[in-house]
Design a protein around this motif. Structure first.
Motif, PDB file in Angstrom:
ATOM      1  N   ILE B  31     -38.156 -35.593  49.802  1.00 34.96           N
ATOM      2  CA  ILE B  31     -37.030 -36.104  49.003  1.00 34.96           C
ATOM      3  C   ILE B  31     -37.424 -37.416  48.316  1.00 34.96           C
ATOM      4  O   ILE B  31     -37.157 -37.614  47.121  1.00 34.96           O
ATOM      5  CB  ILE B  31     -35.787 -36.357  49.892  1.00 34.96           C
ATOM      6  CG1 ILE B  31     -35.215 -35.043  50.419  1.00 34.96           C
ATOM      7  CG2 ILE B  31     -34.705 -37.099  49.099  1.00 34.96           C
ATOM      8  CD1 ILE B  31     -34.060 -35.231  51.391  1.00 34.96           C
ATOM      9  N   ALA B  32     -38.052 -38.297  49.075  1.00 33.43           N
ATOM     10  CA  ALA B  32     -38.430 -39.600  48.513  1.00 33.43           C
ATOM     11  C   ALA B  32     -39.333 -39.398  47.300  1.00 33.43           C
ATOM     12  O   ALA B  32     -39.109 -39.989  46.232  1.00 33.43           O
ATOM     13  CB  ALA B  32     -39.124 -40.448  49.585  1.00 33.43           C
ATOM     14  N   GLY B  71     -34.519 -49.854  39.194  1.00 29.41           N
ATOM     15  CA  GLY B  71     -35.147 -50.060  40.494  1.00 29.41           C
ATOM     16  C   GLY B  71     -34.402 -49.398  41.639  1.00 29.41           C
ATOM     17  O   GLY B  71     -34.878 -49.352  42.769  1.00 29.41           O
ATOM     18  N   LYS B  72     -33.192 -48.859  41.365  1.00 29.83           N
ATOM     19  CA  LYS B  72     -32.374 -48.255  42.431  1.00 29.83           C
ATOM     20  C   LYS B  72     -33.081 -47.043  43.051  1.00 29.83           C
ATOM     21  O   LYS B  72     -33.094 -46.874  44.274  1.00 29.83           O
ATOM     22  CB  LYS B  72     -31.010 -47.835  41.854  1.00 29.83           C
ATOM     23  CG  LYS B  72     -29.991 -47.433  42.907  1.00 29.83           C
ATOM     24  CD  LYS B  72     -29.538 -48.617  43.723  1.00 29.83           C
ATOM     25  CE  LYS B  72     -28.928 -48.223  45.039  1.00 29.83           C
ATOM     26  NZ  LYS B  72     -28.544 -49.405  45.831  1.00 29.83           N
ATOM     27  N   ILE B  73     -33.624 -46.193  42.198  1.00 30.28           N
ATOM     28  CA  ILE B  73     -34.278 -44.967  42.692  1.00 30.28           C
ATOM     29  C   ILE B  73     -35.463 -45.334  43.600  1.00 30.28           C
ATOM     30  O   ILE B  73     -35.624 -44.772  44.691  1.00 30.28           O
ATOM     31  CB  ILE B  73     -34.762 -44.089  41.504  1.00 30.28           C
ATOM     32  CG1 ILE B  73     -33.559 -43.632  40.646  1.00 30.28           C
ATOM     33  CG2 ILE B  73     -35.572 -42.897  41.996  1.00 30.28           C
ATOM     34  CD1 ILE B  73     -32.704 -42.552  41.242  1.00 30.28           C
ATOM     35  N   ALA B  74     -36.245 -46.302  43.167  1.00 32.39           N
ATOM     36  CA  ALA B  74     -37.403 -46.735  43.971  1.00 32.39           C
ATOM     37  C   ALA B  74     -36.934 -47.275  45.320  1.00 32.39           C
ATOM     38  O   ALA B  74     -37.521 -46.992  46.367  1.00 32.39           O
ATOM     39  CB  ALA B  74     -38.192 -47.798  43.214  1.00 32.39           C
ATOM     40  N   ILE B  80     -35.597 -44.084  52.353  1.00 34.37           N
ATOM     41  CA  ILE B  80     -35.757 -42.746  52.938  1.00 34.37           C
ATOM     42  C   ILE B  80     -37.098 -42.634  53.652  1.00 34.37           C
ATOM     43  O   ILE B  80     -37.200 -42.057  54.731  1.00 34.37           O
ATOM     44  CB  ILE B  80     -35.587 -41.662  51.846  1.00 34.37           C
ATOM     45  CG1 ILE B  80     -34.135 -41.693  51.324  1.00 34.37           C
ATOM     46  CG2 ILE B  80     -35.930 -40.281  52.382  1.00 34.37           C
ATOM     47  CD1 ILE B  80     -33.903 -40.887  50.072  1.00 34.37           C
ATOM     48  N   ARG B  81     -38.148 -43.243  53.055  1.00 36.07           N
ATOM     49  CA  ARG B  81     -39.460 -43.213  53.729  1.00 36.07           C
ATOM     50  C   ARG B  81     -39.408 -43.965  55.051  1.00 36.07           C
ATOM     51  O   ARG B  81     -40.008 -43.545  56.038  1.00 36.07           O
ATOM     52  CB  ARG B  81     -40.541 -43.827  52.824  1.00 36.07           C
ATOM     53  CG  ARG B  81     -40.895 -42.904  51.674  1.00 36.07           C
ATOM     54  CD  ARG B  81     -42.258 -43.223  51.040  1.00 36.07           C
ATOM     55  NE  ARG B  81     -42.441 -42.329  49.891  1.00 36.07           N
ATOM     56  CZ  ARG B  81     -42.210 -42.676  48.623  1.00 36.07           C
ATOM     57  NH1 ARG B  81     -41.844 -43.920  48.338  1.00 36.07           N
ATOM     58  NH2 ARG B  81     -42.357 -41.795  47.660  1.00 36.07           N
ATOM     59  N   SER B  82     -38.650 -45.056  55.086  1.00 38.22           N
ATOM     60  CA  SER B  82     -38.614 -45.820  56.339  1.00 38.22           C
ATOM     61  C   SER B  82     -37.808 -45.054  57.396  1.00 38.22           C
ATOM     62  O   SER B  82     -38.107 -45.096  58.587  1.00 38.22           O
ATOM     63  CB  SER B  82     -38.105 -47.245  56.097  1.00 38.22           C
ATOM     64  OG  SER B  82     -36.806 -47.402  56.551  1.00 38.22           O
ATOM     65  N   LEU B  83     -36.807 -44.292  56.951  1.00 40.21           N
ATOM     66  CA  LEU B  83     -36.063 -43.414  57.879  1.00 40.21           C
ATOM     67  C   LEU B  83     -36.999 -42.334  58.430  1.00 40.21           C
ATOM     68  O   LEU B  83     -36.955 -41.992  59.616  1.00 40.21           O
ATOM     69  CB  LEU B  83     -34.892 -42.783  57.135  1.00 40.21           C
ATOM     70  CG  LEU B  83     -33.820 -42.070  57.950  1.00 40.21           C
ATOM     71  CD1 LEU B  83     -33.108 -43.032  58.877  1.00 40.21           C
ATOM     72  CD2 LEU B  83     -32.791 -41.411  57.023  1.00 40.21           C
ATOM     73  N   ALA B  84     -37.867 -41.818  57.565  1.00 37.78           N
ATOM     74  CA  ALA B  84     -38.812 -40.765  57.977  1.00 37.78           C
ATOM     75  C   ALA B  84     -39.798 -41.296  59.017  1.00 37.78           C
ATOM     76  O   ALA B  84     -40.220 -40.570  59.923  1.00 37.78           O
ATOM     77  CB  ALA B  84     -39.564 -40.233  56.762  1.00 37.78           C
ATOM     78  N   ILE B 129     -26.889 -40.571  52.286  1.00 40.88           N
ATOM     79  CA  ILE B 129     -26.184 -39.774  53.283  1.00 40.88           C
ATOM     80  C   ILE B 129     -26.937 -38.491  53.597  1.00 40.88           C
ATOM     81  O   ILE B 129     -27.032 -38.071  54.753  1.00 40.88           O
ATOM     82  CB  ILE B 129     -24.758 -39.478  52.785  1.00 40.88           C
ATOM     83  CG1 ILE B 129     -23.941 -40.766  52.857  1.00 40.88           C
ATOM     84  CG2 ILE B 129     -24.115 -38.374  53.578  1.00 40.88           C
ATOM     85  CD1 ILE B 129     -22.718 -40.735  51.994  1.00 40.88           C
ATOM     86  N   ALA B 130     -27.489 -37.873  52.558  1.00 39.41           N
ATOM     87  CA  ALA B 130     -28.234 -36.632  52.776  1.00 39.41           C
ATOM     88  C   ALA B 130     -29.419 -36.891  53.710  1.00 39.41           C
ATOM     89  O   ALA B 130     -29.708 -36.085  54.606  1.00 39.41           O
ATOM     90  CB  ALA B 130     -28.707 -36.073  51.437  1.00 39.41           C
ATOM     91  N   SER B 131     -30.078 -38.031  53.563  1.00 36.46           N
ATOM     92  CA  SER B 131     -31.245 -38.320  54.401  1.00 36.46           C
ATOM     93  C   SER B 131     -30.850 -38.555  55.856  1.00 36.46           C
ATOM     94  O   SER B 131     -31.506 -38.073  56.773  1.00 36.46           O
ATOM     95  CB  SER B 131     -31.982 -39.569  53.922  1.00 36.46           C
ATOM     96  OG  SER B 131     -31.937 -39.663  52.545  1.00 36.46           O
ATOM     97  N   LEU B 132     -29.758 -39.305  56.051  1.00 31.28           N
ATOM     98  CA  LEU B 132     -29.290 -39.540  57.421  1.00 31.28           C
ATOM     99  C   LEU B 132     -28.926 -38.218  58.080  1.00 31.28           C
ATOM    100  O   LEU B 132     -29.165 -37.995  59.263  1.00 31.28           O
ATOM    101  CB  LEU B 132     -28.055 -40.438  57.410  1.00 31.28           C
ATOM    102  CG  LEU B 132     -28.336 -41.910  57.136  1.00 31.28           C
ATOM    103  CD1 LEU B 132     -27.044 -42.650  56.855  1.00 31.28           C
ATOM    104  CD2 LEU B 132     -29.045 -42.512  58.353  1.00 31.28           C
TER     105      LEU B 132
END
Lengths: 423, 423
Positions: B31-32, B71-74, B80-84, B129-132
């Motif tokens: 996703i990221a 910069g929001k998307i980045a 998301i990467r840190s959640l992974a 939310i999708a990532s969580l």
């Protein structure tokens, strides 16, 4: 009326929570003593209920539950004393974090607030529930069945007198004796934090459908045993028979046995059916098994008998068994019997039920057998508490933070460390 | 339509749960990457929403939230990467008991099931939310505001394509784009396990009042700071100003400051009011303080300003402060400022709120600041999760039991040991 009681119970719960744990312990011991001292009065009142019940249209099983049997009071007192001896569950540290230099956070257990218990018949449920509620520092509203009204009023009086002597406010436990009906109580979602119904499936279903207050409990118990192709025949027979026969009316009794097709050709299915029948069980067939095994058809793929009847169905694989359980079970307790350790672990991982067992009777699904101490109920809800619930299910948490003037100020000057600290 | 999506999401969640954690991790990384790769398309679609919004009657603040800034998307991809990289929360062992010889029980964490997230405006809420939800193995239904419909559809498409490439079913995350209204979704209490509203107080209140599905969130944030007679004046000024000024619209901003009467005579109350006013805060008085301190009256004893206004009230004791907070607060976050350690501990023990602080700004009441990682929301419910909620709030538990043919048989032949085992 009930709304005022609920507010008083919350206030009393806050008082109880702030008091030293020893006061709640003393209150429990005081209840145990008072029950024993007042045994004859309680039994007299119970006798009045039994006499009155004769003139009502009450099923024999309900009459059975209404009667406080010999030795029951002593047994209740013993249970309450053992609860008093146990660890205090309120204010227990669950988590501790160093947020920044000099800024510490902890999460502690706290009473849920105000509980509403709606119970049918059994007057012995009252002291049990009241003790669990005191142990966990909660306020409590009790609504008992009218068939037990004399017993309930008497036991409630004995209990609130006892806790008052120990230093707890008597408003902590309210008995709803007014004309407020269950429907009115169920509307108090701003004042009551949790409803626990103790009674028939119909009562539980009715409550679940008619309130916005969270309900701890289960309406159905449609449990499955899946017999894998690599099952040990001796275990199959004993687990299947025990899961049904030990207590057929219990929610954790098996309602459907799924056989891998290989067990049909090997004769294991037939032998198990014979063993079940020898133990007094009527066996019916699902749409597949009815034909393959020549069994009378089951009423549906998802049926709770609650008596000495069980459905048998044939599946082609564990995959199919898991899908069948998800489609037709009530996510209460499901079991696999197999000597294949990998298949067992796979089943434990994949079945999305409150309790999933490998080579053990579904009847183990129980708070006492799980070692939770007293059982509040068995929850098939996925929120808050799931499966057999002990006193922990009556608790929530609070976050406490201790600083020395710390401010956020857009997080500019603070160095977050988020270190886990020992409890 | 939404009911079918909910059923598919549950099925997909069961698939996700059974897969190795590495698949969920891979999906997050996928996703990221996909968000970054598709940035220009996403921004184009976001631009369409912004253009369409010009013709709608949308408040400026909503327009602000609708726009995906540079910069929001980045930044989203980084989160998301840190959640992974974080620990997998599913299947974690929470408790382990030796029930009897050869019979072991464990309690493990499990996905809650199907979540419904209802959010307004902010399209950046969707990937968060999708990532969580993926991290915790849950199925997800998303219902976004129609003002963000182009952005949401585009981001949703990017996400489900990405998770499919990683080996997860795309049905895991459904975007409700049909005509199903919120009212219809809120009726699906059999299919949805938790609703998380992300938006205005009105949205949250509306949802809480119109569904039987448990709601994770808070409608009000009426936080208090109590200034004890033994408070350090420097801390009083900085904590009171920070609790209001740092982000006045936040739910954890202070709405009412309670001064011990001794602080009025010592001049501390007056000085703090002057400091607040110097920081741009309008100060109003409760029924007591309006007279004693000559302040314009507050609208009520329980008012959430959400802007640079605060109520000040005078109390005679900590007891009175605690009662005031229980009567008028929303049990979100309340703070005491005092150098008296005993008074501080007493306040922490007695205030029945989700977060209770001693000498720290109410603004610390936040999942990130608490170190919970991503924040799902702040709950003022007492059931399931309370206070700032991280990914743990999206989990439930399951009980797994492993035996070797154990049966209950009226508990006659079994020797329960109930030994706690190491995790």
């Amino acid at each position: 009326m009930a709304d005022v009681m609920a507010e008083e119970a919350r206030r009393a719960s806050r008082v109880a929570q702030a008091l030293d744990a020893s006061v709640r312990t003393k209150a429990l011991l005081s209840i145990a003593d008072a029950l024993v001292e007042n045994e004859s009065v309680i039994l007299q009142e119970n006798h009045k209920d039994l006499e009155a019940a004769k003139n009502m249209d009450i099923p024999a099983a309900t009459l059975q539950r209404l009667k406080l049997k010999d030795g029951k009071i002593a047994q209740l007192a013993k249970g309450i004393r053992s609860l008093a001896e146990g660890e205090d569950p309120v204010g227990r540290r669950l988590r501790r974090t160093k947020v920044a230099e000099g800024l510490e956070l902890e999460q502690v257990s706290a009473p849920l607030g105000v509980l509403l218990i709606i119970f049918e018949a059994r007057p012995d449920a009252l002291p049990q529930i009241a003790s669990l509620s005191i142990r966990s520092g909660n306020g409590l509203l009790l609504k008992g069945g009218k068939e037990a009204s004399h017993s309930n009023r008497c036991i409630h009086g004995v209990i609130v007198d006892a806790i008052e002597r120990a230093g707890l406010p008597r408003d902590l436990i309210g008995l709803v004796t007014s004309r407020d009906e269950i429907a009115d109580l169920l509307k108090l979602d701003k004042l009551i934090d949790l409803v626990i119904p103790r009674g028939s499936n119909q009562l539980v279903t009715h409550i679940q459908q008619n309130t916005k207050i969270p309900v701890l409990g289960h309406a159905d118990g449609i449990c499955h045993v899946y017999v894998d192709e690599k099952a040990d025949p001796a275990k199959v027979s004993s687990i299947c028979v025990d899961s049904k026969v030990d207590y057929p009316a219990a929610c954790n009794a098996v309602e459907c046995i799924l056989f891998h097709r290989a067990c049909v050709s090997s004769g294991l299915a037939g032998k198990t059916i014979a063993d079940l029948e020898a133990a007094g069980v009527s066996v019916r067939g699902g749409t597949g098994a009815a034909g393959e095994l020549g069994l009378p058809p089951a009423p549906s793929a998802s049926h709770e008998y609650g008596d000495l009847t069980v459905t048998v169905e044939v599946v082609g694989s564990m995959e199919e068994a898991v899908d069948y359980i998800h489609a037709n079970g009530s996510a209460h307790t499901d079991c696999i019997i197999t000597e294949d350790k990998e298949a067992g672990e796979d089943f434990l991982k994949r079945v999305d039920s409150a309790c999933v067992f490998h080579n053990a009777s579904t009847r183990f699904s129980d708070g006492f057998r799980f070692g939770l101490g007293a059982e509040v109920g068995i929850s098939t809800s996925r929120i808050h508490a799931r499966g057999p619930v002990g006193v922990d299910g009556l608790l929530t948490t609070r976050w406490l933070m201790r600083g020395s003037g710390h401010v956020v100020n857009k997080d500019k000057d603070i160095d977050y460390v988020h270190e886990t600290m020992p409890l």
